[in-house]
Design a protein around this motif. Structure first.
Motif, PDB file in Angstrom:
ATOM      1  N   LYS A  23     132.526 128.120 151.524  1.00 52.77           N
ATOM      2  CA  LYS A  23     133.947 128.322 152.209  1.00 52.77           C
ATOM      3  C   LYS A  23     135.210 127.861 150.278  1.00 52.77           C
ATOM      4  O   LYS A  23     133.811 127.047 149.582  1.00 52.77           O
ATOM      5  N   ASP A  24     136.186 128.581 149.415  1.00 54.39           N
ATOM      6  CA  ASP A  24     136.389 128.374 149.033  1.00 54.39           C
ATOM      7  C   ASP A  24     136.735 127.235 148.068  1.00 54.39           C
ATOM      8  O   ASP A  24     137.062 126.656 146.998  1.00 54.39           O
ATOM      9  N   GLU A  25     137.040 126.154 149.224  1.00 54.52           N
ATOM     10  CA  GLU A  25     136.836 124.849 148.860  1.00 54.52           C
ATOM     11  C   GLU A  25     135.727 124.326 148.750  1.00 54.52           C
ATOM     12  O   GLU A  25     136.224 122.958 147.890  1.00 54.52           O
ATOM     13  N   ASP A  26     135.024 124.270 149.303  1.00 54.43           N
ATOM     14  CA  ASP A  26     133.498 123.860 149.033  1.00 54.43           C
ATOM     15  C   ASP A  26     132.527 123.661 147.571  1.00 54.43           C
ATOM     16  O   ASP A  26     133.637 124.597 146.482  1.00 54.43           O
ATOM     17  N   GLU A  27     132.637 122.748 147.523  1.00 57.22           N
ATOM     18  CA  GLU A  27     132.272 121.904 146.059  1.00 57.22           C
ATOM     19  C   GLU A  27     130.561 122.174 145.755  1.00 57.22           C
ATOM     20  O   GLU A  27     129.525 121.746 146.407  1.00 57.22           O
ATOM     21  N   ILE A  28     130.128 122.778 144.678  1.00 60.76           N
ATOM     22  CA  ILE A  28     128.674 122.248 144.256  1.00 60.76           C
ATOM     23  C   ILE A  28     128.884 122.084 142.577  1.00 60.76           C
ATOM     24  O   ILE A  28     129.975 122.782 141.901  1.00 60.76           O
TER      25      ILE A  28
END
Length: 108
Positions: A87-92
């Motif tokens: 998703k757009d709000e996920d972080e890597i």
């Protein structure tokens, strides 16, 4: 880009370490950062059917390759292949470890 408090804590701890500390210490620190079961389950649900091939030298199921450390050395390539499934709000989290003044190790 806004990071979660946990990610900010990890970044702060890495930044507070001696910039040229032994690479194994920094890698060991990063490997000890356990993702919550919910996060691991979510990542598995997204990656379990994803097949990736990177530079003709690493290919296979994305999640298995991640678990088996077959993506070591290909972290930027791998995250570029994987991030479209999140998703757009996920972080890597990506970064660079500086084990010496002449060497850099990318990580994600």
């Amino acid at each position: 880009m806004k990071f979660s408090p946990k990610v900010m804590e990890i970044i702060k701890n890495i930044d507070n370490q001696n910039q040229y500390q032994e690479e194994n210490d920094k890698i060991e620190y990063l490997e000890k950062q356990e993702a919550k079961l919910l996060v691991r389950t979510y990542a598995y649900s997204l990656l379990k059917n994803l097949f990736i091939e990177i530079e003709l030298s690493a290919k296979g199921n994305a999640y298995s390759m991640l678990q088996n450390k077959n993506l070591n050395g290909f972290c930027w390539n791998a995250t570029s292949s994987i991030i479209p499934f999140f998703k757009d709000e996920d972080e890597i989290l990506r970064g660079v470890i500086h084990p010496s003044t002449t060497r850099e190790i990318e990580h994600a």
